[in-house]
Design an enzyme around this catalytic site. Sequence first.
Site, PDB file in Angstrom:
ATOM      1  CD  GLU A 119      37.646  42.922  23.292  1.00 13.36           C
ATOM      2  OE1 GLU A 119      37.082  44.026  23.334  1.00 13.36           O
ATOM      3  OE2 GLU A 119      37.879  42.241  24.309  1.00 13.36           O
ATOM      4  CD  GLU A 139      36.039  43.515  32.166  1.00 14.63           C
ATOM      5  OE1 GLU A 139      34.847  43.261  32.442  1.00 14.63           O
ATOM      6  OE2 GLU A 139      36.501  43.497  31.008  1.00 14.63           O
ATOM      7  CG  ASP A 162      29.837  44.802  30.495  1.00 11.37           C
ATOM      8  OD1 ASP A 162      28.943  44.760  29.615  1.00 11.37           O
ATOM      9  OD2 ASP A 162      31.026  45.065  30.237  1.00 11.37           O
ATOM     10  CG  HIS A 179      40.537  38.267  25.991  1.00 17.18           C
ATOM     11  ND1 HIS A 179      40.261  39.265  26.899  1.00 17.18           N
ATOM     12  CD2 HIS A 179      40.041  38.705  24.807  1.00 17.18           C
ATOM     13  CE1 HIS A 179      39.615  40.258  26.301  1.00 17.18           C
ATOM     14  NE2 HIS A 179      39.473  39.957  25.020  1.00 17.18           N
ATOM     15  CG  ASP A 211      39.578  37.451  29.689  1.00 13.71           C
ATOM     16  OD1 ASP A 211      40.544  38.170  29.396  1.00 13.71           O
ATOM     17  OD2 ASP A 211      38.485  37.544  29.102  1.00 13.71           O
TER      18      ASP A 211
HETATM   19  C1  ACM Z   1      33.646  40.806  24.023  1.00 16.52           C
HETATM   20  O1  ACM Z   1      32.884  41.585  24.613  1.00 16.52           O
HETATM   21  N1  ACM Z   1      34.942  41.077  23.951  1.00 16.52           N
HETATM   22  C2  ACM Z   1      33.162  39.600  23.404  1.00 16.52           C
END
Ligand code: ACM
Length: 629
Positions: free
Chosen positions: A350, A489, A443, A273, A199
Site C-alpha cells: 500500500e 486499528e 481483523d 506506512h 506503521d
Molecule cells: C495489508 O493488509 N496491507 C498487507
Amino acid sequence: MKRITLALLPLLFAIASLAQNQAIIPKPASETWGTGSFILPSTITIVTSASPDLQRIARQLSERLTRVTGNKVNTQQGATALPQSIFLSLSSDGSIQTEGYRLRVTTDGVSLTAADPAGIFFGVQTLYQLLPKEIESKTIIAGKSWQLPVVSIDDYPRFGWRGLMLDVSRHFFTPAQVKEFIDDMVRYKFNLLHLHLTDDQGWRLEIKSLPKLTEVGAWRVEKTGNFGRFSPPTPDEPRNYGGFYTHEDIRDLVKYASERYIDILPEIDVPGHSLAALASYPELTCTPGKYTVNSGEQFMIWPGGGKHFYGTLDNTLCPANEKVYEFVDKVFTEVAQLFPFGYIHMGGDETARNFWEKSKQIKDMMKKEKLANLDQVQSYFVKRMANIIKSKGKKMIGWDEILQGGLAPNAAVMSWRGMKGGIEAAKLGHEVVMSPTDFAYIDYMQGDVIMEAPVYASLRLKKAYQFEPVPEGVDARLIKGGQANLWTEQIYNMRTVQYMVWPRGFAIAEALWSPKEKRNWEDFSARVEKHFERLDQAQVKYSPAIYDPSFEVSRKDSTIFVKLSTEISGLDIHYSFDNSFPDQYYPVYTGPLTVPKDASALKLITYRGGRPVGRMMVMPVAELKKRAK
Ligand code: ACM
C-alpha cells in the site's frame, strides 16, 4: 432394572467425559480410539531422555500438571517407559516427520515419541487436549479424576509455516501480552509469530543507532472510538500513548517463543506506512515538512471504483534519497542481530505514490536509473531492500505488492490481496506464504455488523475454514504455508485480540496443520464448541458469532422478507417483531419472515436443546429496508 441403570451411571459418565476429549484441534493426521483410560496417579512420573530440550518440555508439562491437578510430579531421566508414567523420547529411525509425533495412550501410561523436540512439544499440546477441559484452568482443580482416553495418534503438520500476525503498531501490546498471545497460539500448534513492528501509528522496536525512532516515533495521542475517523490531534493533547520493545525485551520474547517452538518474524514496513519513522527523521521523505505520528485521524483516501488510493500527506520513505538506504541499513543491522529467524519482512504494501509523482528527486532518479514508471521506482527500492537484507545474512519476504515492477531474486512473497500474488510469485519460482484477505484476515468482522465493532469487511468462521493454501496449477513445494493476520486499528486491548483470533484461529490452524482430506466442516464445528469450553477454562475470550444467524433480505413491492440461516446445524432461532426480548417460548423460525408493516426491530436469539447459546440480536427494520434495496 433401576439398580442396573444406577450401576451403569459412572460408566456412562466416563464414556461421555471421554467423548468430550476426542475433539482435537487441529485434527490429527491419524487417530485410533480404544477403550479404557489412563488415570494420572497422585504422583505423576515423567520419564525423558537426557536431551536438554526434552527436559525443558518435561518441566513445562510438570509445571502445568502440578499447578492444575495439585498432584506431585516426579521427572526422571531414562531410556524406557516406567509403568503408569508419561514417557517422552526422540526417535531417529526416520518414521516420524519434522514437528510430527507419535502418541500412545494405554491404560498403563503415555508414550510420546518424535524426531525432534518440536514434535514432542506439539504432542504435549495434544496430550493436554486429551485431558479434561479443566486442565486449561489458571488455578488448582481439586478432587478431579484426570484421565486420558486410550488412543493411538500419528500426527504431523501439512506446512512448516503456520503463522499468526499481530500488529503491535496501531495499538501497542506489552511483552507480557505478546507472551500471552504466544501461549494461546501454541495450544493450536502454530509455529510462527509475525510482529508488524512499524506503521504510521507507531515504531515499536528500539534501534540503538537511531534513537529518535522510539523517542518520537513510538508515541501518539490516545484516541478511543472509530479508528481512522478520529478528530485531528490538537497541540495540547499529550503524545504519551504507545510504547516499544527494547533489545532486552526482544531477546526475552525470542527466547520465550523459541522455548515454545515458535519463530518470530519481524516486519519493518517500508517504503509506505512510514509516518512514525518520518516523524522521527523527516529528512527521509521526498516531501519536506513536519510530520507527526498518526493517531488514527484519516490521511489515506480510498476512492473505490478501481481508482488508486492516495495520501493527503506523504507517508513514504523517499526511494530517491540515499539517506534512506543508510537508514534502513542501520535498522536491518539491528533487526538481524535481534531476531534469529531466517527471514525479515520489509512490508512493501500500500505505498501511496501520489507525492512521488510530483517529486523532482524522483523524476531525476527515474532518468538516471532508466525507470519507466512508478512501479519500477518501487521495484528499484524493493531490490535494494533485498540486497541490504541479504547482506545481513537474511532472506527477504514482503507483501505481494513487491511483485509490482519486477521482484527481487530469491525474495519470498506474502500473498494478501487474494491468492493471485502468491500464484504469480510461485510461477516465477519464488517461495510463498498465503494470507489472503478472503480467508485469513481476522481483523474483519466475524458476524453481522449489527453485532460487531465496525470494520469494512466480514469473514465468518465457515469461510475461514475453507482456506486452502495451495492453489491449483502451482508447485506445492513453493507454498511454505500460511498465516492469519490481525491488524489492530480497531483493537484496543487483549480481550479483543482474543475475541478476534478465536475461533477463526482454529480454522487457520487446521488448514495449516491437518491433511486436506481430513477437513470437514460439520466435524470441525462440533469440535469448535468443545474448545469454547476449554477457552472458558483458560479465561480466553472468543467470538460466539457461529451462533448468530445470517440475514438474507428481499423485497416484493412494499413488503420485506427475511431469510435466516446459521453456519452450524441444530439451532432454534426464536424471534420477535414486537420490541420484546425473545426466549425459547417465542415463535421459532421455520421459513422466511414477513416484516410487519409498522415493526421497528427484529429481535433474535438462538437456542439448542432449550438452552440459549447465541447472543440477543437486534436488527433495526430500517437496516433491513436498506439491505432489501
Ligand atoms: C495489508 O493488509 N496491507 C498487507
